[in-house]
Every structure is written in structure tokens, then in C-alpha cells.
Motif scaffolding. Structure first.
Motif, PDB file in Angstrom:
ATOM      1  N   LYS A 116      22.204  19.564 -12.710  1.00  0.00           N
ATOM      2  CA  LYS A 116      23.719  18.954 -12.736  1.00  0.00           C
ATOM      3  C   LYS A 116      23.859  18.956 -14.461  1.00  0.00           C
ATOM      4  CE  LYS A 116      27.066  15.118 -12.506  1.00  0.00           C
ATOM      5  NZ  LYS A 116      27.480  14.029 -11.653  1.00  0.00           N
ATOM      6  N   ALA A 117      23.141  18.494 -15.316  1.00  0.00           N
ATOM      7  CA  ALA A 117      23.439  18.637 -16.534  1.00  0.00           C
ATOM      8  C   ALA A 117      23.336  20.006 -17.032  1.00  0.00           C
ATOM      9  CB  ALA A 117      22.084  17.978 -17.342  1.00  0.00           C
ATOM     10  N   ARG A 118      22.536  20.821 -16.766  1.00  0.00           N
ATOM     11  CA  ARG A 118      22.490  22.412 -16.922  1.00  0.00           C
ATOM     12  C   ARG A 118      23.839  22.963 -16.449  1.00  0.00           C
ATOM     13  NH1 ARG A 118      17.649  25.241 -14.951  1.00  0.00           N
ATOM     14  NH2 ARG A 118      18.632  25.271 -12.931  1.00  0.00           N
ATOM     15  N   ARG A 119      24.232  22.510 -15.214  1.00  0.00           N
ATOM     16  CA  ARG A 119      25.280  23.521 -14.728  1.00  0.00           C
ATOM     17  C   ARG A 119      26.677  22.871 -15.288  1.00  0.00           C
ATOM     18  NH1 ARG A 119      24.172  23.336  -8.187  1.00  0.00           N
ATOM     19  NH2 ARG A 119      22.647  25.044  -8.350  1.00  0.00           N
ATOM     20  N   GLN A 120      26.586  21.637 -15.666  1.00  0.00           N
ATOM     21  CA  GLN A 120      27.820  21.327 -16.529  1.00  0.00           C
ATOM     22  C   GLN A 120      28.069  21.915 -17.902  1.00  0.00           C
ATOM     23  OE1 GLN A 120      30.160  19.326 -15.032  1.00  0.00           O
ATOM     24  NE2 GLN A 120      31.474  19.936 -16.928  1.00  0.00           N
ATOM     25  N   ARG A 121      26.803  22.182 -18.571  1.00  0.00           N
ATOM     26  CA  ARG A 121      26.733  22.813 -19.823  1.00  0.00           C
ATOM     27  C   ARG A 121      27.298  24.194 -19.651  1.00  0.00           C
ATOM     28  NH1 ARG A 121      24.105  22.255 -24.931  1.00  0.00           N
ATOM     29  NH2 ARG A 121      24.823  20.040 -24.617  1.00  0.00           N
ATOM     30  N   LEU A 122      26.806  24.809 -18.744  1.00  0.00           N
ATOM     31  CA  LEU A 122      27.321  26.192 -18.469  1.00  0.00           C
ATOM     32  C   LEU A 122      28.860  26.355 -18.181  1.00  0.00           C
ATOM     33  CD1 LEU A 122      24.153  27.618 -16.360  1.00  0.00           C
ATOM     34  CD2 LEU A 122      24.797  28.232 -18.740  1.00  0.00           C
ATOM     35  N   LEU A 123      29.213  25.415 -17.345  1.00  0.00           N
ATOM     36  CA  LEU A 123      30.679  25.522 -16.931  1.00  0.00           C
ATOM     37  C   LEU A 123      31.334  25.172 -18.396  1.00  0.00           C
ATOM     38  CD1 LEU A 123      32.889  25.667 -14.848  1.00  0.00           C
ATOM     39  CD2 LEU A 123      32.628  23.203 -14.629  1.00  0.00           C
ATOM     40  N   ASP A 124      31.022  24.222 -19.219  1.00  0.00           N
ATOM     41  CA  ASP A 124      31.746  24.138 -20.572  1.00  0.00           C
ATOM     42  C   ASP A 124      31.860  25.286 -21.256  1.00  0.00           C
ATOM     43  OD1 ASP A 124      32.174  21.402 -19.709  1.00  0.00           O
ATOM     44  OD2 ASP A 124      30.401  20.573 -20.685  1.00  0.00           O
ATOM     45  N   LEU A 125      30.553  26.110 -21.379  1.00  0.00           N
ATOM     46  CA  LEU A 125      30.438  27.146 -22.148  1.00  0.00           C
ATOM     47  C   LEU A 125      31.678  28.270 -21.534  1.00  0.00           C
ATOM     48  CD1 LEU A 125      26.841  27.383 -22.728  1.00  0.00           C
ATOM     49  CD2 LEU A 125      28.594  26.780 -24.553  1.00  0.00           C
ATOM     50  N   GLU A 126      31.262  28.321 -20.101  1.00  0.00           N
ATOM     51  CA  GLU A 126      32.515  29.494 -19.564  1.00  0.00           C
ATOM     52  C   GLU A 126      33.698  29.169 -19.779  1.00  0.00           C
ATOM     53  OE1 GLU A 126      31.944  32.766 -17.253  1.00  0.00           O
ATOM     54  OE2 GLU A 126      30.194  31.447 -18.196  1.00  0.00           O
ATOM     55  N   LYS A 127      34.114  28.050 -19.916  1.00  0.00           N
ATOM     56  CA  LYS A 127      35.588  27.419 -19.991  1.00  0.00           C
ATOM     57  C   LYS A 127      36.061  27.965 -21.364  1.00  0.00           C
ATOM     58  CE  LYS A 127      35.923  23.904 -16.559  1.00  0.00           C
ATOM     59  NZ  LYS A 127      36.081  22.649 -16.456  1.00  0.00           N
ATOM     60  N   GLU A 128      35.124  28.095 -22.233  1.00  0.00           N
ATOM     61  CA  GLU A 128      35.645  28.671 -23.788  1.00  0.00           C
ATOM     62  C   GLU A 128      35.486  30.106 -24.010  1.00  0.00           C
ATOM     63  OE1 GLU A 128      32.376  27.073 -26.256  1.00  0.00           O
ATOM     64  OE2 GLU A 128      32.856  24.923 -25.832  1.00  0.00           O
ATOM     65  N   LYS A 129      35.288  30.760 -22.846  1.00  0.00           N
ATOM     66  CA  LYS A 129      35.346  32.148 -22.985  1.00  0.00           C
ATOM     67  C   LYS A 129      36.686  32.567 -22.910  1.00  0.00           C
ATOM     68  CE  LYS A 129      30.799  33.194 -21.175  1.00  0.00           C
ATOM     69  NZ  LYS A 129      30.082  33.830 -20.247  1.00  0.00           N
TER      70      LYS A 129
END
Length: 843
Positions: A116-129
């Protein structure tokens, strides 16, 4: 904080009571044999009927409870587990008198947390692209297909065109229609967890399909994007910074603690966290390896079940039938454990230590960088706090295998001594029945849950939720139904009304002598006392029978109903002492069950806390009584404005509640209800006197109407809004009851709604009558000679206007038809004559 009536007697003027009432009533004592008398408990280590409970140390109990995995908000399934734990713990402590050392853990490193923590971090990074709409759509579309391939394979069978948002609905209906209609995937049996999981995945796909159709980007597609992004980029996450995990676990731990506080769950004696025990876990695993019960394989360490059993130990003692269940074994290892290390000796061997892969948190160990296995954490932490043997270990039934069975095995391996037989790490395993919804276990993974926060905000009160679980056995599965909720509501209302009534009657006894007719506290009440003594025995037997709370709740309900019958019997109700004894005993038991968040042991008050009056140790009396004093002053001013000359009214206006309040305040009283009583009595007296003068106002209808309106307003608004209910009594002052304001206001609004509906129906009936009357006279206006003249079925009529020839065929009107027409003509003649008599022939 104390219970609602505090620890002092409910009365303040003991001089008014008979000598026997001044003594601590013998009825308040529990019916209790010695603490060590037979207590039995369902022990999962010994399936079957309850077995005698004998703690290793007289008077003390050591208890370890599996706590939450802190990756998401807690739901009602968790409430079922932790409330059941709390109820049993309270019974042990406050009823049987044991000292309980209750230890609970927080799992703050786990596959679910990592994902959960890792996926949320990845989604946050993806939204910054910076994505173009076409690129974003392509990303979501690929995630859509990957999610179906992984979780709903019937949507992407070979030979079909590529799945997209346009053909998804038709494929969904064809592949999973029977599941969506309430059936099973196989077409046989009842739906369960597998079908619930399919529905959950389809809901995620539904949202994503809508997102693709509306070009909403990330919105609505997160549930399918998270696993896809994880599959692409999970190894790129820098896990040397563990804050991505601790931020989540600390936030969820706080939310869990807030939920438990809201549910009035006692705090543990001690709490442990996995991340604070990693060095001890490493040492524990090393010891198991040294004893020959574990082996290292490419950076991971596995428990050797074969070696353990060969040494004379038993594996899967809790659930031997599940030891070869591969699905449960895989679930116990965690979704990240595939390819986490070297080859295991056998499929059933389980991880004590896992080699960390890229994108996972890690700690140093003799076997390389890794992290604890799921089961080892509880063994290490429980053993650290409670030693090599504990009385009780508890958790949800779904943890029995593999989690608890693996805990037992690795712990008994750690403490194993050659030649001394099997080691006993746990004496009693208590497994709480899980909560189900529509036949499936309520769980986060199925997304078929209601969070505790949401449940308390929309559906339950903390007390009501606890009552629901008290009415079911702690070790049985529970599926909350409408009937169960209704049964719990009825139980709560019955007990709540009983407390309200007895406190009101006792307050009436304690009222000042000015014009009050006292109720006697002497006289016969032996039958109710006998009921109370029998209830104590029955409840004691129920609690000793593996904490049979459903039986205990029925005992309380039966006793309260008997007490209500006694109170309503005019020949007996003058003696309140037996009823007070019942109320104090029931108060003690509901306090022990945790049904009063304001109460503390020894629960010597009367009644339970409510939103209308909370016993707070630091309450300021002057502040507490302001709303009640203001209501009194308003009523007094309104009564004065009526200029009534009755001496009883003038006497009531001259009476001031200040002196009585000052006396109560001087005594150090902190109970808001008692502090408010002087002002409420004064207000109620003014209203009683208003009602009494109504018969004398027959010649002054306007004044009479004003008096009645003010009387109703005082009862229905001034006092209701303060959480005070007045019950009118014949030849006695109105009975003052404290009831939650929300409950009274809801009842007032319901009454108003019913009156409005009744008025609406009355008005509709009036209009219907008027319309019928209008239609009647419109019809009556027509002379009988003219009533058939315009009917095209006829071509000839006689002198009275009766048809003689049919239009069809030119035949004479048949005799039977002519006879009927004549009857209609006679009725119209009579009706027309009534019209002429009423209106004189006018239009």
C-alpha cells in the motif's frame, strides 16, 4: 470519570430515609462463589465443549492479543474482534477479580503495508509527470487490461478481441453474470469469499471503464492503476528511507487507537511494534536454527516442519485439517513472498525471515538484508513480555491457520528442550468468531466492509454496537441482520427507560418538602428481591460458562422487566428500595460489560451515562446549570406576563430555586443532573400550576388558550431541548426524567410529522367529501325526464323520458333492461326532488 450517578447514593437528604435505606443494601453484592470456582472457556487447543480455566498463577492472567496490521482504517470486523476481547477481559478483571496483563502488538511491517505504501508513493510520482491526454489514456488502458488478466481471466479468454471499455460490459455480463445475480461461479452452493472478491474486482473495473469513457484520467482508475504501476516501477523505490512506510503505519495506528477509544475499549497493559523488535527477532530465528528447526536458503530462513515433528512436536495443533491447504499457506506467506529466496524443503515450510527484494524495507541480519516473516513477530514479542508460557492468546478465527499454528510451532521450537517433551507456549487459545456480510467474511481485501468511523457516524452508537456483539457468543460467527439490530435496540431501550424511570422516582423522593407528597421507602418487596438474587445466580452461571453474554443479557432483561412490573404496581410501587437495588446491580453489570463510557470500577453508581448528563469530575456547577437556569427564568417571565391571580401561581412564582441549588453546590456535587434539579423542579412546578388553573378559566377562552399553549411549549420545547422529559402525574408533581435531547427532539418531530400527516389526510378527506357533494348535486340537478334523452343507444322515449326503442336494430327496449332503467329513473326522481327542496330549482 464516574458513572452517571457517581459513587455517592442518589439521594442527598439521607435523613428522610428509613434506617435500612441508609445502609449499603445487601442486594448490591454479586452472587459470586470464590474466584477459583469453575470457570470454563472454549479453548481452540481442545476442540469441543468448554474446558475448566485455571491460570498458571492464582489471581493473575497473562494474555497476548494479535493487534492490527496498520495499513488501513479498521472496520466492523475488527470491532467484532477487539470488542469481544475487551468484554472478556473486563469480565475477568471486574467480575471475577483477576489481574490481567494484556499485551497487544501492532504489525507495522508486513506485505500489505509495503504494497500500500509503495503503490501510493508510485501513484503520487505518476501524478507529477506531464502526460498528454493520449498518453494518460494509454496508461489507464494498459492497466485496465492487466488488471483483468490478473484478477478476472474470463474477461480475456484466448481468441477474443482486446478488452476495452466499450466491450467490457458485454463480456462482464457473459462471464460473471451469474455471480452478479447472486449465484456462484460454479453454479452450485452459496456464494462466499470467492464471489465477493470477484464482485470487488468488477467494481474496480467498472470505475476504470467509466474513467476511460469519460477521459477522467486517474480519477476512478486508481484501483487498477496501483498494481500496474507497482509491476512496472516497484524496484525503483528507495526503501532506505523508511518514512514511506512509517508515515502510513503511524497514521493508521493513531486512527485505530481513536477507534478503540470511541468504542470504550480498555487500553492494553503493554503494546509492542514489530519494527522495535527486529534485533530480538533475528536472535530468536538464530536460536531456532541452532536447535535444528529452521534452515537458511538464499537469504531467507524457513521453519523446518519435518524436523520439528521428528523431534516429537505437533504441527498445526489448532487446525490440523488445514495443514496442507496451499491457498492458506500462500496467504500466510504474503503476496510478496513468491521468489523471495531459495528453494524450500517442502511447500508447507514457512518463512521466519524474508530476504528483501528491491522496493521493500530491509534490516541487517546474518543472512543478508531482509525483514521478519509475518508469524515470527508475535512469537518474539509475546515471549519477551510474557515469557515461555502464557495463559491466553487471542485473535480472530481467520488467524487460526496458518498464523497462530505457525506461531505455536516456532515458539515451541525456540523453547524446546531435548528429552523434555513438547513445550506448552499457550494454555488457552481464544478465537473470536468473524463478522460476515452476505455470507462472506468482512475484510479489507474484499472491500465489503464498513469502517468503524463510518459506522459510528451513521449507523451505531458505541454502546449499541457493543450490545449487538454481547448478544452473540464471542466464539460464534456473526452476520448482522435487521432482526439482530432490532433486538439490540429493544434491549438498550428497555434498560435505558428503566434507569430513567427509577432515577426520576428517586429524585422525586429526594425533592424538598414544599408541597411534595413523599413516596415511602418501606414495605414489602420480597418478590423483587428474590428475583434479584436469582438473577445474580443466573448471570454468574452464564459468565462462568465460557462468558455466555447472550445468556447474561437475557438475565438482565428479564430482571428489568420484573422491576418495571413492580414499579407499575400501585400496591407495591411506594417501596422503591428493591427497585433501586435492582438498578444498582444492573448498573454494575452494564459497567463491567463496558456499556457506560463514563463509568469506572467498582461501578457503584446508578444508571449509565448519556449525552444529556455526563458526570465530569471537573465540571463547574455554575456553568453546568446555566441552560436550566435560563429556561426557568424564561418560563417564569412568561407566566408572569399572563397576570394570573391564582394564589398557587403566585406562590410558585415567589419560590426561588437558588437556595436549593446553593445547598447542592455546597455539598460538592458534580453530577449535572442533580445540579440542574432545583431549576427543573421550579420550572415543572410552574407548569403544573398552570395546568391546575385551566378549569377555572372557562369564562376567559383567550387566557385559557394562552395557558395551554405555554404549558405545551414548556414541556415540548423548553425542557425537551435540554434533554428533560416531564411525565404528568395525578395529584403529584410531574415526574422529571433525563433523556438524551436528540431522542426527545426526534420523538417530537415524529409526533409533529404524524399530526401533519393526519391533518393532511383530514383535509384531503374534506375535499373529497366536498367534491362528492358537488358531484351529487350536479347529478341531482338533472330532471329524471331528461336523464336518458342524450343517450345515443336509444331513439324513442315515452312521456316520462324512459327509453322505449334501441338505436341498434330499431327493436323495443327489452323488458329486463326497461325494468333496470325504471329503477334508475326512480332514484334520479328522488334525488332531483331533494335538489329542488334544497335549492328551489336554482342553478
Amino acid at each position: 470519570m464516574r458513572s452517571i450517578a457517581g459513587t455517592r447514593p442518589f439521594f442527598s437528604s439521607l435523613k428522610k430515609l428509613t434506617p435500612i435505606a441508609r445502609q449499603p443494601p445487601r442486594y448490591f453484592r454479586f452472587y459470586s462463589q470464590s474466584r477459583m470456582a469453575s470457570i470454563t472457556v472454549h479453548n481452540s487447543l481442545k476442540p469441543g465443549p468448554p474446558v475448566p480455566f485455571v491460570p498458571k498463577t492464582d489471581g493473575k492472567i497473562s494474555w497476548y492479543a494479535c493487534g492490527p496490521t496498520t495499513y488501513d482504517l479498521s472496520h466492523l470486523g475488527h470491532a467484532r474482534n477487539y470488542l469481544s476481547n475487551d468484554i472478556i477481559r473486563r469480565i475477568f478483571q471486574d467480575y471475577f477479580g483477576y489481574e490481567v496483563n494484556f499485551v497487544m502488538n501492532y504489525t507495522d511491517v508486513d506485505d500489505k503495508i509495503i504494497i500500500k505504501a509503495r503503490r501510493q508513493r508510485l501513484l503520487d510520482l505518476e501524478k507529477e509527470k506531464s502526460y498528454t491526454p493520449e498518453q494518460l489514456r494509454d496508461l489507464v488502458s494498459k492497466a485496465f487490461q492487466a488488471y483483468a488478466q490478473s484478477n478476472l481471466p474470463l474477461l480475456v479468454t484466448q481468441g477474443q478481441p482486446e478488452l476495452d471499455e466499450n466491450n467490457y460490459q458485454a463480456r462482464k455480463d457473459a462471464a460473471y453474470g451469474q455471480v452478479l445475480a447472486g449465484g456462484t461461479l460454479s453454479g452450485e452452493g452459496r456464494p462466499g469469499d470467492a464471489e465477493a472478491k470477484i464482485k470487488m474486482h468488477l467494481n474496480n473495473m467498472d470505475s476504470a471503464a467509466k474513467s476511460l469513457q469519460t477521459s477522467s484520467g486517474f480519477d476512478g482508475a486508481e484501483d487498477i492503476l496501483l498494481p500496474y504501476l507497482d509491476s512496472l516501477y516497484k524496484e525503483t523505490i528507495d526503501t532506505s528511507d523508511q518514512t514511506i512506510f512509517t508515515d502510513l503505519t503511524q497514521r493508521m495506528e493513531k486512527a485505530f487507537n481513536d477507534d478503540m477509544a470511541a468504542l470504550n475499549v480498555l487500553e492494553p497493559t503493554a503494546v509492542t511494534r514489530v519494527t522495535e523488535y527486529v534485533p530480538q527477532i533475528v536472535s530468536f530465528v538464530e536460536q531456532i536454527i541452532q536447535k535444528g528447526f529452521a534452515y537458511e536458503a538464499d537469504g531467507s530462513v524457513y521453519f523446518d516442519i519435518g524436523a520439528f515433528e521428528k523431534a516429537g512436536n505437533t504441527y498445526a495443533r489448532l487446525r490440523p485439517e488445514s495443514r496442507n491447504d496451499k491457498a492458506l499457506q500462500e496467504e500466510g506467506e504474503g503476496s510478496l513472498s513468491k521468489s523471495s529466496g531459495g528453494q524450500k524443503k517442502r511447500d508447507a515450510d514457512f518463512a521466519l525471515w524474508k530476504r528483501s527484494k528491491p522496493g521493500e524495507p530491509y534490516w541487517p541480519s546474518p543472512w543478508g538484508q531482509g525483514r521478519p516473516g509475518w508469524h515470527i513477530e508475535c512469537s518474539v514479542m509475546a515471549s519477551d513480555k510474557l515469557g515461555d508460557n502464557m495463559d491466553i492468546h487471542s485473535g480472530g478465527i481467520d488467524l487460526a491457520f496458518p498464523h497462530h499454528d505457525n506461531e505455536l510451532a516456532q515458539s515451541e521450537a525456540f523453547f524446546h528442550q531435548c528429552g523434555k517433551g513438547e513445550h506448552t507456549w499457550v494454555n488457552y487459545f481464544l478465537h473470536m468468531g468473524h463478522l460476515s456480510i452476505a455470507g462472506s467474511k468482512m475484510s479489507k481485501s474484499l472491500k465489503n466492509f464498513q469502517t468503524i468511523q463510518d459506522a459510528l457516524a451513521t449507523t451505531y452508537t458505541a454502546r449499541n454496537m457493543r450490545i449487538v456483539f454481547l448478544m452473540g457468543r464471542w466464539n460464534d460467527g456473526v452476520e448482522i441482520s435487521g432482526d439482530m439490530r432490532k433486538q439490540a435496540d429493544n434491549w438498550e431501550n428497555t434498560v435505558d427507560n428503566f434507569f430513567t424511570n427509577i432515577k426520576a422516582k428517586l429524585a422525586e423522593v429526594d425533592a424538598p418538602t414544599d408541597g411534595v407528597k413523599y413516596l415511602s421507602l418501606t414495605g414489602a418487596g420480597n418478590s423483587l428481591i428474590e428475583d434479584l438474587e436469582q438473577a445474580k445466580k443466573d448471570l454468574d452461571a452464564a459468565l462462568r460458562n465460557s462468558f455466555d453474554t447472550p445468556g447474561a443479557m437475557q438475565v438482565i432483561l428479564r430482571l428489568v422487566r420484573n422491576a418495571n412490573i413492580y414499579m407499575n404496581d400501585k400496591a407495591k410501587s411506594s417501596n422503591l428500595q428493591p427497585v433501586e437495588a435492582v438498578a444498582r446491580w444492573v448498573t454494575k453489570i452494564v459497567g463491567i460489560f463496558g456499556l457506560d463510557a463514563t463509568a469506572k470500577p467498582p461501578y457503584d453508581g446508578l444508571g449509565w451515562g448519556s449525552s444529556s448528563a455526563t458526570a465530569a469530575a471537573d465540571v463547574d456547577p455554575q456553568t453546568a446549570i446555566k441552560p436550566y437556569a435560563a429556561a426557568y427564568e424564561k418560563v417564569k417571565a412568561d407566566v408572569q406576563s399572563l397576570h394570573l391571580s391564582a394564589s398557587s401561581i403566585q406562590s410558585a412564582l415567589e419560590h426561588s430555586p437558588e437556595a436549593e441549588f446553593a445547598e447542592v453546590e455546597k455539598s460538592g456535587e458534580k453530577d449535572v443532573e442533580k445540579l440542574a434539579l432545583p431549576y427543573l423542579r421550579a420550572t415543572s412546578r410552574l407548569r403544573d400550576e398552570l395546568r391546575a388553573v385551566v378549569p377555572t378559566l372557562a369564562s376567559e377562552p383567550q387566557v385559557k388558550q394562552a395557558v395551554l399553549a405555554l404549558s405545551d411549549r414548556i414541556r415540548d420545547y423548553d425542557l425537551t431541548d435540554l434533554g428533560v422529559q416531564l411525565d404528568d402525574q395525578t395529584d403529584k408533581p410531574s415526574l422529571i426524567k433525563f433523556v438524551p435531547a436528540a431522542k426527545l427532539i426526534a420523538a417530537r418531530e415524529e409526533k409533529a410529522s404524524q399530526l401533519a400527516e393526519k391533518a393532511k389526510q383530514k383535509e384531503e378527506a374534506r375535499k373529497a367529501r366536498e367534491k362528492a357533494e358537488e358531484e351529487k348535486w350536479a347529478k341531482a340537478k338533472v330532471a329524471p325526464q331528461d336523464m336518458f334523452k342524450d343517450d345515443p343507444k336509444y331513439t324513442e322515449w315515452d312521456a316520462d323520458g324512459l327509453p322505449t326503442k334501441l338505436a341498434e336494430g330499431g327493436e323495443p327496449v327489452p323488458k329486463s333492461q326497461a325494468k333496470k332503467l325504471k329503477k334508475d329513473w326512480d332514484r334520479q326522481k328522488k334525488l332531483h326532488e331533494e335538489y329542488l327542496a334544497k335549492f328551489g330549482g336554482k342553478a
